[in-house]
Design a protein around this motif. Structure first.
Motif, PDB file in Angstrom:
ATOM      1  N   MET A  98      -9.052 104.596  -8.672  1.00  0.00           N
ATOM      2  CA  MET A  98      -9.476 103.372  -7.999  1.00  0.00           C
ATOM      3  C   MET A  98     -10.586 103.675  -7.006  1.00  0.00           C
ATOM      4  O   MET A  98     -11.486 102.874  -6.782  1.00  0.00           O
ATOM      5  N   GLN A  99     -10.498 104.861  -6.410  1.00  0.00           N
ATOM      6  CA  GLN A  99     -11.531 105.215  -5.440  1.00  0.00           C
ATOM      7  C   GLN A  99     -12.851 105.570  -6.102  1.00  0.00           C
ATOM      8  O   GLN A  99     -13.908 105.360  -5.541  1.00  0.00           O
ATOM      9  N   CYS A 100     -12.752 106.125  -7.279  1.00  0.00           N
ATOM     10  CA  CYS A 100     -13.962 106.687  -7.868  1.00  0.00           C
ATOM     11  C   CYS A 100     -14.644 105.787  -8.890  1.00  0.00           C
ATOM     12  O   CYS A 100     -15.757 106.088  -9.305  1.00  0.00           O
ATOM     13  N   PHE A 101     -13.994 104.767  -9.335  1.00  0.00           N
ATOM     14  CA  PHE A 101     -14.620 103.951 -10.362  1.00  0.00           C
ATOM     15  C   PHE A 101     -14.635 102.494  -9.943  1.00  0.00           C
ATOM     16  O   PHE A 101     -13.826 102.072  -9.122  1.00  0.00           O
ATOM     17  N   PRO A 102     -15.580 101.738 -10.475  1.00  0.00           N
ATOM     18  CA  PRO A 102     -15.744 100.366 -10.013  1.00  0.00           C
ATOM     19  C   PRO A 102     -14.489  99.531 -10.263  1.00  0.00           C
ATOM     20  O   PRO A 102     -13.725  99.831 -11.170  1.00  0.00           O
ATOM     21  N   PRO A 103     -14.311  98.499  -9.464  1.00  0.00           N
ATOM     22  CA  PRO A 103     -13.060  97.742  -9.505  1.00  0.00           C
ATOM     23  C   PRO A 103     -12.792  97.088 -10.859  1.00  0.00           C
ATOM     24  O   PRO A 103     -11.628  96.822 -11.186  1.00  0.00           O
ATOM     25  N   HIS A 104     -13.840  96.839 -11.620  1.00  0.00           N
ATOM     26  CA  HIS A 104     -13.575  96.119 -12.868  1.00  0.00           C
ATOM     27  C   HIS A 104     -13.062  97.040 -13.968  1.00  0.00           C
ATOM     28  O   HIS A 104     -12.733  96.588 -15.053  1.00  0.00           O
TER      29      HIS A 104
ATOM     30  N   SER B1129     -19.064  99.913  -3.397  1.00  0.00           N
ATOM     31  CA  SER B1129     -18.179  99.855  -4.562  1.00  0.00           C
ATOM     32  C   SER B1129     -18.918  99.254  -5.747  1.00  0.00           C
ATOM     33  O   SER B1129     -18.582  99.526  -6.899  1.00  0.00           O
ATOM     34  N   LYS B1130     -19.941  98.472  -5.475  1.00  0.00           N
ATOM     35  CA  LYS B1130     -20.778  98.032  -6.609  1.00  0.00           C
ATOM     36  C   LYS B1130     -21.587  99.204  -7.156  1.00  0.00           C
ATOM     37  O   LYS B1130     -21.831  99.301  -8.352  1.00  0.00           O
ATOM     38  N   ALA B1131     -21.983 100.086  -6.263  1.00  0.00           N
ATOM     39  CA  ALA B1131     -22.777 101.226  -6.714  1.00  0.00           C
ATOM     40  C   ALA B1131     -21.964 102.209  -7.537  1.00  0.00           C
ATOM     41  O   ALA B1131     -22.523 103.064  -8.228  1.00  0.00           O
ATOM     42  N   LEU B1132     -20.636 102.086  -7.473  1.00  0.00           N
ATOM     43  CA  LEU B1132     -19.799 102.934  -8.334  1.00  0.00           C
ATOM     44  C   LEU B1132     -20.102 102.682  -9.797  1.00  0.00           C
ATOM     45  O   LEU B1132     -19.741 103.460 -10.663  1.00  0.00           O
ATOM     46  N   ASP B1133     -20.750 101.561 -10.045  1.00  0.00           N
ATOM     47  CA  ASP B1133     -21.039 101.180 -11.415  1.00  0.00           C
ATOM     48  C   ASP B1133     -22.488 101.499 -11.782  1.00  0.00           C
ATOM     49  O   ASP B1133     -23.016 100.968 -12.746  1.00  0.00           O
ATOM     50  N   ARG B1140     -23.492 107.564  -8.797  1.00  0.00           N
ATOM     51  CA  ARG B1140     -22.061 107.229  -8.754  1.00  0.00           C
ATOM     52  C   ARG B1140     -21.308 108.238  -7.894  1.00  0.00           C
ATOM     53  O   ARG B1140     -20.467 107.876  -7.069  1.00  0.00           O
ATOM     54  N   VAL B1144     -19.115 107.548  -4.519  1.00  0.00           N
ATOM     55  CA  VAL B1144     -17.719 107.911  -4.263  1.00  0.00           C
ATOM     56  C   VAL B1144     -17.601 108.576  -2.899  1.00  0.00           C
ATOM     57  O   VAL B1144     -16.740 108.245  -2.096  1.00  0.00           O
ATOM     58  N   ARG B1147     -18.094 106.003  -0.151  1.00  0.00           N
ATOM     59  CA  ARG B1147     -16.958 105.103  -0.020  1.00  0.00           C
ATOM     60  C   ARG B1147     -15.830 105.833   0.717  1.00  0.00           C
ATOM     61  O   ARG B1147     -15.244 105.305   1.656  1.00  0.00           O
ATOM     62  N   GLN B1148     -15.611 107.053   0.284  1.00  0.00           N
ATOM     63  CA  GLN B1148     -14.588 107.878   0.930  1.00  0.00           C
ATOM     64  C   GLN B1148     -14.854 107.963   2.436  1.00  0.00           C
ATOM     65  O   GLN B1148     -13.948 107.773   3.240  1.00  0.00           O
TER      66      GLN B1148
END
Lengths: 147, 1154
Positions: A98-104, B1129-1133, B1140, B1144, B1147-1148
């Motif tokens: 959940m921390q490392c990947f986007p929420p969707h 968290s949008k940038a996680l994508d 990415r 992470v 965000r951490q």
């Protein structure tokens, strides 16, 4: 709680070498199993000072990623059949992803069929004590990865 | 004594008052010491006045008083004092050693007196002995605090070093006292001293009946407790002592006296088998030193134990990877394991060299007769040919190889014994039979490769044998004839061995070599073996002449035919170069002849033929490598290359065969990168470069036609670079030769020749040529470019012919958008001679005149083309006006003029000339002029006038980049530019206020974009330290410019460099304050840049900046947290993995902050 360890003498495997990826400056880098594996391989086992990778609970092959559907599927293998820590491991994995990947992204976490005595119960079952262990394990991971 | 006594009395009072801060007390000491030093106060008077303080029964005051006196003496080390006062002072301090309350002062005083040099009056030897006696009787070192213990040890050290004969008489008392003092010491600073104490103590008592000999057991007992040094102090500690230093000090103490031998050697040998790598390493180092210091007589009895321990270490710790010896593995070889093996081998070598008595070397005998070695030898030398050599056997192989090579390297006798025992057996395994005829080799297994283990050992032996011969000073042949047996053997075997290696090398299929490492390993050792066989010095050459030639032929055939296998090719070319360098080094003319015939001639002819089988790059590789052997070779290579280059040049430029350009470019590259570099280091650059440059100019005269073509452009860039390198490396007189030649060719261009009107020198005066008036042929442009590159690379003192004409021509070309011309002009103004004597050279320009002329030409010619002619523009305001007029017409010269101005500005800025301000103001004028106003006033203004303006403003903004950035092409150290230190900072601090205020005043958006662009260039090119210092002022504009510029894709590089500036500000303490003041804008701008679509680096850096910002004060950033987390968290994508991963992390960081 049980006294003593559930699996006192786990088999420890060597860590696989980390490959520096040759980044292509133009192409996009889709999420692949190695990405997922890289983010979870260092999670510490709730019982031992080893990572999940070292205990062979996880491997790159046990992870599948469906980029289109945004779906990550992890299958892990507890070290012993009666491992009461399976739920904790599952939770660790979920929180980490959940921390490392986007929420969707949809994350599915399963145990390898036949590797656990209590397969139906799955990873959604939690108990109050395991939450504290979870926090510990992730905390240790965080400390080691940032420090 | 004229001074009022009260003034220094007050200093004493202040010092004695222990409640004062230490800094003030030190100042008091200095003040009094200065008085004494300048003879305003005698020491006697001082002591007399201090009497009360020195003798009072109040302990603390007495201690302070004595300390003050001692500190003052410490400051007077270099002031001459008479013997009487020294004597009385020493006596005083000696007696005070008994008074424990004042011990520190007494110790410092003693130390200050004992350390005095002879020329300023030193302590007498009897007095020194009195100090020592009093010390031994009264001072209990162990019970003191660290600082005092350190002083005690320093006193002892000083006594032992300076007054050895005085303290020697104290004998056992002294040694016993020292033992007592250093026992159980734990502080590293003190330990350094105690180790050293033992070392010098041993020097004071060298006799076998002396005190150290009788106390050796006790002393060593104290020392041995520290071995091996276990020291885990953090490195940042203020102690400033490392484990290595401690260990070294202890080692010197260990080796200080042979009386330690019965205790030390057993301890070291025991620790050698410890499981701690550090203990092993230390034991080896200590053992190595002890063997050298204790002497053969004492050590010989330990020989067997030493050998068996060393053997264990070497066999168990040898690295298995050294067998590869390829370059990529060599980098990370310094692991602990390897260090152990290395130290053990060094130790073994020392043992072999030192433990040698009565013609009988016990260690060597042990090695030769050792059963383990025997067994391992049998095992590994039969290790197969295939891929399956296990890591363990590799380890054994390298261990055995190393032991054998160390023992044969050590001495001639060692070499003989090892050789006799092992060499025939190796030959046996390799199936090579001795024979005197060179053809008698067995080639029955032509395709199968040699046994790797035996091959490896054999080559190791040969190599170490060769090294031994090279290092042994006497090259007399007698050495050989004495050991005729094995020498004959080597001579017999070397021929067949060479053939076997050669045929194995030729037999190996290239696919085999490419596919696996074992093939490579084989090749490495086969090549090495051949190379060793061919490089034995002079008369020692074991091979006959035809075997030597055979080796060369083998290498040559690989070099000429097997070029598709890059690895093998490189190996053999390298081997050839090694052989060649060896011949060159030992002046072996006989072998040099055959080397020339077989290798050099062949490669030369290969190079001259235009056969396409061998790639040109390899040919160039080979030939330039050959050149590096020596001067003679290089001059040959240079000649070859020059001929080739000139003939190709002719083909391209005169005959018009464009395909030859493809060959010419790599030729030029090879010439400038390798040959010129070599000449530069070997020192004959000038001659070579000057000749070649003149040759090129000769050719330039004859060139005729040109078409514009990409290939040609490429070639021409190369030519210019080469020309710059050639000229830049020459000395002044050669440069002026080249310039004159170039100038004469320049005069032959069509636009300067007689019939062409505008430039003919008679009409030059006062003539203003409009750039589009002259139509240039490609030939002319080439010549001007090449001429420009000559000018760029000149030394400041080299004279230029006809400066006026040159300025005129170059300015014209500048206006035509010819970049080299602009750079040449910039170089000219940068290196301009300031003090030209007008009377000597009446026609000469001063720098100011030259700049005026260039500026006027640049502006005026543009103006005349737009028919707004004005004859002279001497004052500044008018020039500004004309600059504004430029905006009205859409001539393409405008932006050319701007680029030219930028380069000239750069040249001026670098030499620190004032005129650069004027140019900067001109550029700013371009930025600030408002096109709309002009449009309104001028009804005829066409629609595209606006475009022209924006493009002009953009190039004016980019001009700031040109001014501030470093250029590879010109105006740098290599091309002798005048560079004033800190010129960038100066420009930055003078431009920044102007730019900032202009930004504030600007009204139209397009103007603001241009201004921000200029601003962005200035801050990203200026040194970061200067920018950070101004962080508060520039940060708002920095953020605005990020926002403004991110709208255009073309600005992406600029955005990236701005972000780097921002992250630099984030790392600085002052910068952080500025960031906190603008936290809202910074964060929202960074969040916008997280999604910057055009460049991954921008997104990555933006996120990294956010990570860094999470460490700012919590209260200020906490309100932004939700906003940041949402964005990250949008940038996680993100599409890119790197982004990415950063997301992470970011965000951490922001999640865990709460």
């Amino acid at each position: 709680m049980t006294l003593g360890l559930i699996n006192a003498n786990p088999v420890v495997h060597a860590k696989k070498e980390r490959v520096a990826r040759a980044e292509d400056s133009h192409a996009d880098n889709a999420v692949d199993p190695l990405d997922v594996f890289d983010s979870v391989r260092d999670i510490r086992d709730p019982e031992h000072p080893y990572s999940l990778e070292q205990l062979s609970v996880l491997s790159e092959e046990s992870i599948t990623v469906d980029e289109k559907l945004g779906c990550i599927q992890i299958t892990f293998t507890p070290t012993v059949q009666y491992c009461s820590m399976a739920t904790v491991i599952g939770l660790c994995l979920r929180v980490k992803l959940m921390q490392c990947f986007p929420p969707h992204c949809k994350v599915d976490i399963n145990v390898t069929p036949g590797s656990h005595a209590d397969e139906e119960s799955g990873e959604d079952r939690t108990c109050p004590t395991s939450e504290t262990i979870l926090v510990d394990s992730l905390g240790a991971y965080r400390a080691s990865s940032t420090g | 004594m004229d001074k009022k006594p009260s003034s220094w009395i007050s200093h004493i009072e202040a010092f004695v008052d222990s409640s004062r801060p230490p800094k003030q007390q030190a100042a008091n000491v200095d003040a009094i010491a200065a008085l004494v030093k300048n003879d305003l106060l005698t020491l006697e008077a001082l002591v007399r006045d201090m009497e009360l303080y020195l003798t009072t029964s109040d302990h603390s005051i007495r201690a302070r008083g004595i300390l003050l006196l001692a500190e003052i003496l410490n400051c007077l080390m270099s002031k001459p004092l008479d013997g009487a006062s020294i004597s009385s002072l020493v006596e005083f301090f000696t007696s005070k050693l008994a008074d424990w309350q004042v011990l520190r002062g007494a110790l410092i005083g003693c130390l200050a007196l004992l350390r005095r040099k002879k020329n300023v009056g030193m302590v007498k030897s009897s007095e020194a002995r009195a100090v020592a006696e009093s010390y031994l009787m009264n001072v209990q070192v162990q019970s003191l605090a660290v600082h005092d213990r350190k002083l005690c040890f320093e006193v002892l050290q000083c006594l032992l070093e300076v007054y050895p004969e005085a303290v020697e008489m104290l004998g056992d008392d002294l040694v016993y006292g020292i033992c007592e003092a250093i026992d159980e010491e734990k502080d590293p600073r003190c330990l350094m001293l105690t180790f050293h104490l033992v070392e010098i103590l041993a020097r004071v008592f060298p006799d076998s009946s002396g005190s150290v000999a009788s106390f050796a057991g006790d002393l060593f007992d104290i020392l041995s407790r520290y071995f091996p040094i276990y020291f885990t102090h953090p490195r940042s500690d203020d102690l400033d002592i490392t484990r290595e230093e401690l260990s070294m000090a202890l080692m010197h103490a260990f080796c200080s006296t042979p009386f330690f031998e019965p205790f030390a050697i057993p301890l070291l040998l025991e620790k050698l088998s410890s499981s701690l790598p550090l203990a092993k390493l230390d034991s080896l180092k200590y053992l190595n030193n002890c063997i050298q210091h204790y002497g053969t007589d004492r050590m010989i009895k330990h020989a067997k134990a030493i050998w068996s321990n060393l053997k264990d270490v070497i066999l168990n710790h040898s690295p298995h990877k050294t067998l590869f010896s390829t370059s990529e593995l060599a980098g990370n070889m310094e692991s602990e394991e390897n260090q152990i093996a290395k130290e053990a081998l060094i130790c073994l070598q020392t043992a072999i060299l030192h433990l040698d008595s009565l013609e009988k070397n016990p260690i060597l005998s042990f090695i030769v007769e050792d059963e383990d070695i025997e067994m391992k030898f049998g095992l590994v030398s039969n290790e197969g040919t295939g891929t399956g050599i296990s890591i363990e056997s590799r380890r054994q192989l390298s261990a055995v190889g190393n032991i054998l090579s160390v023992s044969s390297k050590a001495s001639m006798s060692g070499c003989t014994r090892v050789f006799q025992k092992f060499f025939p057996r190796l030959m046996n395994i390799l199936e090579i039979s001795a024979s005197s005829s060179s053809n008698g080799c067995n080639t029955n297994n032509g395709t199968s490769s040699l046994n790797f283990g035996a091959l490896y050992l054999c080559i190791q032996l040969l190599a170490s044998f060769r090294e031994l011969i090279l290092t042994s000073q006497d090259f007399s042949p007698q050495v050989i004839t004495v050991q005729d047996g094995w020498w004959c053997m080597l001579q017999h075997f070397s021929g067949p061995l060479a053939h076997a290696l050669g045929s194995a090398l030729m037999g190996a299929r290239s696919s085999e070599l490419v596919n696996n490492n074992t093939g490579h390993e084989h090749a490495i050792y086969e090549v090495k073996g051949l190379q060793v066989l061919a490089t034995f010095p002079g008369c020692y050459l074991p091979t006959s002449e035809d075997v030597y030639e055979y080796i060369l032929v083998i290498f040559m055939s690989i070099a000429t035919e097997r070029f598709e296998d890059a690895f093998l090719w490189k190996l053999s070319v390298k081997a050839l170069i090694e052989i060649g360098s060896f011949i060159e080094k030992y002046h072996d003319s006989y072998r040099g002849i055959s080397f020339n015939r077989i290798v050099v001639e062949r490669i030369v002819s290969l190079f001259q033929q235009d056969d396409s089988t061998m790639p040109l790059a390899l040919k160039l590789d080979a030939i330039s490598e050959i050149g590096t052997i020596g001067v003679d070779y290089m001059s040959r290579v240079i000649k070859l290359l020059e001929e080739a280059i000139l003939s190709k040049f002719l083909a391209v430029c005169v005959e018009g065969r464009l395909e030859a350009a493809e060959i010419l470019v790599p030729l030029l590259e090879c010439y400038s990168n390798r040959v010129l570099l070599w000449c530069y280091t070997s020192g004959n650059f000038d001659e070579v470069a000057m000749q070649f440059a003149l040759c090129i100019w000769n050719q330039m005269e004859s060139i005729t036609i040109f078409d514009k073509d990409a290939k040609i452009q490429d070639l021409f860039d190369r030519m210019m670079t080469t020309m710059k390198l050639l000229v830049g490396g020459c000395a002044e007189e050669n440069q002026s030769l080249i310039v004159r030649k170039a100038y004469s060719v320049l005069l032959s261009t069509s636009f300067l020749s007689e019939e062409s009107l505008p430039f003919s020198s008679s009409k030059l005066e006062g003539l203003q040529v409009t750039p589009d008036f002259v139509n240039l042929s490609w030939r002319d442009e080439w010549i001007v470019s090449l001429f420009a590159s000559v000018v760029i690379a000149l030394l400041p003192q080299t004279p230029l012919p006809d400066v006026k004409l040159l300025l005129n021509v170059l300015t014209t070309f500048l206006l035509k958008g010819h970049l080299p011309a602009a750079q040449a002009l910039a170089s000219m103004v940068n290196k301009w001679h300031v003090n030209i004597d007008k009377s000597e050279v009446p026609n000469a320009y001063t720098l100011d005149e030259a700049i005026e002329m260039i500026l006027e030409r640049s502006l005026l010619s543009v103006q005349s083309s737009s028919n707004l002619g004005k004859s002279d523009l001497l004052n500044k305001d008018e020039r500004m006006l004309s600059c504004l007029c430029l905006l009205n017409n859409n001539s393409s010269f405008q932006s050319n003029a701007v680029v030219g101005l930028a380069w000239i500005g750069k040249g001026l800025l670098m030499r620190g000339h004032e005129k650069v301000k004027e140019i900067a103001m001109l550029l700013l004028q371009y930025l600030l002029s408002n096109p709309y106003k002009e449009l309104h006033s001028d009804a005829s203004g066409s629609g595209d006038s606006l475009d022209v303006h924006t493009s002009l403003a953009t190039s004016a903004a980019d001009a700031f980049h040109v001014i501030l950035s470093d250029s590879e092409v010109c105006l740098n150290k290599n091309f002798h530019a005048m560079i004033r230190p800190l010129y960038k900072q100066r420009f930055f601090s003078s431009m920044m206020p102007v730019l900032l205020s202009s930004i504030k005043q600007s009204c139209s958006s397009s103007m603001r974009v241009a201004l921000y662009r200029a601003f962005a260039h200035v801050i990203s090119d200026a040194p970061l330290a200067a920018v950070v210092a101004e962080a508060k002022k520039i940060l708002p504009s920095l953020m605005d410019s990020l926002a403004m510029l991110s709208e255009d894709v073309l600005n992406k590089d600029l955005i990236y460099s701005l972000l780097l500036v921002l992250s630099g500000i984030l790392m600085d303490d002052n910068g952080k304050e500025a960031i906190i003041e603008n936290i809202n804008t910074v964060i929202s701008d960074l969040i916008r840049l997280i999604f910057y679509p055009h460049m991954m680096l921008v997104r990555e850096t933006a996120i990294q900046c956010l990570v860094a910002m999470s460490a700012l004060p919590h209260a200020r950033i906490y309100p932004m947290r939700p906003q940041v987390l949402r964005a990250v968290s949008k940038a996680l994508d993100d599409r890119k993995r790197v982004v990415r991963q950063e997301a992470v992390r970011c965000r951490q960081a922001w999640v865990s902050m709460a």
